[in-house]
Design a protein around this motif. Structure first.
Motif, mmCIF file in Angstrom:
data_model
loop_
_atom_site.group_PDB
_atom_site.id
_atom_site.type_symbol
_atom_site.label_atom_id
_atom_site.label_comp_id
_atom_site.label_asym_id
_atom_site.label_seq_id
_atom_site.Cartn_x
_atom_site.Cartn_y
_atom_site.Cartn_z
ATOM 1 N N VAL A 1 -1.046 2.465 7.089
ATOM 2 C CA VAL A 1 -0.454 1.186 6.701
ATOM 3 C C VAL A 1 0.224 0.598 7.929
ATOM 4 O O VAL A 1 1.069 1.263 8.527
ATOM 5 N N PRO A 2 -0.164 -0.605 8.378
ATOM 6 C CA PRO A 2 -1.032 -1.551 7.672
ATOM 7 C C PRO A 2 -2.511 -1.190 7.690
ATOM 8 O O PRO A 2 -2.962 -0.418 8.522
ATOM 9 N N HIS A 3 -3.216 -1.757 6.731
ATOM 10 C CA HIS A 3 -4.668 -1.728 6.711
ATOM 11 C C HIS A 3 -5.131 -2.679 7.812
ATOM 12 O O HIS A 3 -4.901 -3.879 7.743
ATOM 13 N N MET A 4 -5.757 -2.137 8.830
ATOM 14 C CA MET A 4 -6.099 -2.949 10.003
ATOM 15 C C MET A 4 -7.518 -2.635 10.456
ATOM 16 O O MET A 4 -7.849 -1.466 10.690
ATOM 17 N N GLY A 5 -8.343 -3.666 10.547
ATOM 18 C CA GLY A 5 -9.698 -3.490 11.040
ATOM 19 C C GLY A 5 -10.719 -4.079 10.083
ATOM 20 O O GLY A 5 -10.392 -4.844 9.177
ATOM 21 N N TRP A 6 -11.970 -3.704 10.306
ATOM 22 C CA TRP A 6 -13.083 -4.276 9.554
ATOM 23 C C TRP A 6 -13.335 -3.489 8.281
ATOM 24 O O TRP A 6 -13.260 -2.261 8.267
ATOM 25 N N GLN B 1 -23.060 -11.315 1.481
ATOM 26 C CA GLN B 1 -23.628 -10.065 0.981
ATOM 27 C C GLN B 1 -22.543 -8.987 0.919
ATOM 28 O O GLN B 1 -21.560 -9.039 1.658
ATOM 29 N N ASN B 2 -22.761 -7.994 0.072
ATOM 30 C CA ASN B 2 -21.765 -6.924 -0.067
ATOM 31 C C ASN B 2 -21.610 -6.083 1.189
ATOM 32 O O ASN B 2 -20.576 -5.434 1.373
ATOM 33 N N GLN B 3 -22.599 -6.078 2.054
ATOM 34 C CA GLN B 3 -22.482 -5.298 3.292
ATOM 35 C C GLN B 3 -21.772 -6.071 4.407
ATOM 36 O O GLN B 3 -21.509 -5.520 5.480
ATOM 37 N N ASP B 4 -21.450 -7.343 4.183
ATOM 38 C CA ASP B 4 -20.737 -8.120 5.198
ATOM 39 C C ASP B 4 -19.347 -7.538 5.448
ATOM 40 O O ASP B 4 -18.669 -7.089 4.516
ATOM 41 N N GLN B 5 -18.930 -7.556 6.703
ATOM 42 C CA GLN B 5 -17.637 -7.009 7.105
ATOM 43 C C GLN B 5 -16.666 -8.149 7.425
ATOM 44 O O GLN B 5 -17.052 -9.171 7.988
ATOM 45 N N PHE B 6 -15.399 -7.934 7.083
ATOM 46 C CA PHE B 6 -14.348 -8.913 7.325
ATOM 47 C C PHE B 6 -13.150 -8.219 7.966
ATOM 48 O O PHE B 6 -12.941 -7.021 7.775
ATOM 49 N N TYR B 7 -12.361 -8.992 8.708
ATOM 50 C CA TYR B 7 -11.263 -8.414 9.490
ATOM 51 C C TYR B 7 -9.942 -8.528 8.725
ATOM 52 O O TYR B 7 -9.507 -9.623 8.366
ATOM 53 N N PHE B 8 -9.305 -7.367 8.499
ATOM 54 C CA PHE B 8 -8.062 -7.270 7.734
ATOM 55 C C PHE B 8 -6.903 -6.828 8.623
ATOM 56 O O PHE B 8 -7.068 -5.965 9.485
ATOM 57 N N VAL B 9 -5.719 -7.387 8.374
ATOM 58 C CA VAL B 9 -4.459 -6.880 8.931
ATOM 59 C C VAL B 9 -3.381 -7.162 7.886
ATOM 60 O O VAL B 9 -2.895 -8.289 7.769
ATOM 61 N N HIS B 10 -3.001 -6.123 7.099
ATOM 62 C CA HIS B 10 -1.985 -6.352 6.059
ATOM 63 C C HIS B 10 -1.460 -5.032 5.522
ATOM 64 O O HIS B 10 -2.160 -4.022 5.507
ATOM 65 N N SER B 11 -0.214 -5.083 5.064
ATOM 66 C CA SER B 11 0.426 -3.925 4.433
ATOM 67 C C SER B 11 0.590 -4.113 2.933
ATOM 68 O O SER B 11 0.934 -3.172 2.219
ATOM 69 N N TYR B 12 0.367 -5.330 2.452
ATOM 70 C CA TYR B 12 0.527 -5.672 1.034
ATOM 71 C C TYR B 12 -0.782 -6.268 0.527
ATOM 72 O O TYR B 12 -1.553 -6.826 1.308
ATOM 73 N N PHE C 1 0.834 -1.194 0.000
ATOM 74 C CA PHE C 1 0.000 0.000 0.000
ATOM 75 C C PHE C 1 0.872 1.248 0.000
ATOM 76 O O PHE C 1 1.842 1.347 0.760
ATOM 77 N N ASP C 2 0.513 2.212 -0.809
ATOM 78 C CA ASP C 2 1.182 3.513 -0.848
ATOM 79 C C ASP C 2 0.526 4.401 0.213
ATOM 80 O O ASP C 2 -0.669 4.701 0.135
ATOM 81 N N SER C 3 1.299 4.830 1.196
ATOM 82 C CA SER C 3 0.734 5.599 2.311
ATOM 83 C C SER C 3 0.250 6.983 1.885
ATOM 84 O O SER C 3 -0.397 7.685 2.671
ATOM 85 N N SER C 4 0.525 7.392 0.643
ATOM 86 C CA SER C 4 0.011 8.676 0.159
ATOM 87 C C SER C 4 -1.410 8.556 -0.395
ATOM 88 O O SER C 4 -2.045 9.563 -0.711
ATOM 89 N N LEU C 5 -1.917 7.321 -0.491
ATOM 90 C CA LEU C 5 -3.297 7.133 -0.930
ATOM 91 C C LEU C 5 -4.261 7.719 0.097
ATOM 92 O O LEU C 5 -3.941 7.800 1.285
#
Length: 211
Positions: free
Chosen positions: A121-126, A142-153, A107-111
């Motif tokens: 960065v990292p992208h962390m959370g739901w 469903q598209n509204q379902d939430q998932f848990y992320f922890v990643h920088s790539y 991930f580019d932190s300037s985004l």
């Protein structure tokens, strides 16, 4: 038997608990012979791509995973297990397994977020996943379902046909992919509550075919 691949990348017991909660038997293993004998395989992981690939090579698990996919056994990658199935990772400029054509980028932190603030960065959370194509492992979501992320790539598949779901975080990235008997998610299905258990339950009954 379901094998949970242990290549010293952590995150194994939470996957095991989720699988057993669904009533399935499983075994955490670093033995390529056990992976060969397994009926289906979960390939989880957290940590760095280079160290993960080094351990896979050292243990002979890289070849066992390749054999499983070649034979059409159902395989589910999670987090780092969704990254090193591609050909190359920018993390340490690491050659990876090459089971799906494509690469992994940082991930580019300037985004900017939707609120026009720099992303963290990292992208962390739901976060949400938008489902692009139907697939047996992702049915009932469903598209509204939430998932848990922890990643920088994040993965960048070469062929858009391999992208099953996408997520917005400064850009739109592939968060669920599949090719043949291999499916993978960038988020932690085992830590994503009901929606994550739906994926794991679907995987436990999947025959490895995309339709």
């Amino acid at each position: 038997m379901l094998a949970i691949v242990d290549y010293k990348a952590g995150n194994l017991t939470s996957v095991e608990r989720a699988v057993r909660h669904l009533g399935a038997s499983c075994r955490i293993t670093d033995d390529p012979g056990e992976v060969d004998r397994a009926e289906r395989i979960i390939f989880p992981g957290v940590g760095a791509a280079a160290a993960s690939m080094e351990n896979l090579h050292r243990l002979g698990l890289d070849k066992a995973l390749g054999r499983a996919v070649h034979q059409g056994k159902p395989v589910l990658g999670i987090c780092v297990g969704c990254q090193i199935i591609f050909e190359h990772s920018e993390e340490g400029q690491t050659p990876c397994l090459g089971l799906i054509p494509g690469k992994v980028k940082r991930f580019d932190s300037s985004l900017l977020t939707k609120e026009q603030k720099p992303i963290k960065v990292p992208h962390m959370g739901w976060n949400q996943v938008t489902w692009r194509k139907s697939h047996p492992v992702f049915k009932g979501l469903q598209n509204q379902d939430q998932f848990y992320f922890v990643h920088s790539y994040y993965p960048v598949p070469q062929d858009p046909e391999h992208v099953l779901g996408t997520t917005e975080y400064g850009l739109t990235f592939a968060s669920a992919v599949a090719k043949g008997s291999l499916a993978a998610v960038q988020f932690h299905a085992e830590k994503s509550g009901r929606a994550g258990l739906v994926i794991l339950s679907n995987f436990l009954s999947w025959d490895g075919k995309e339709v």
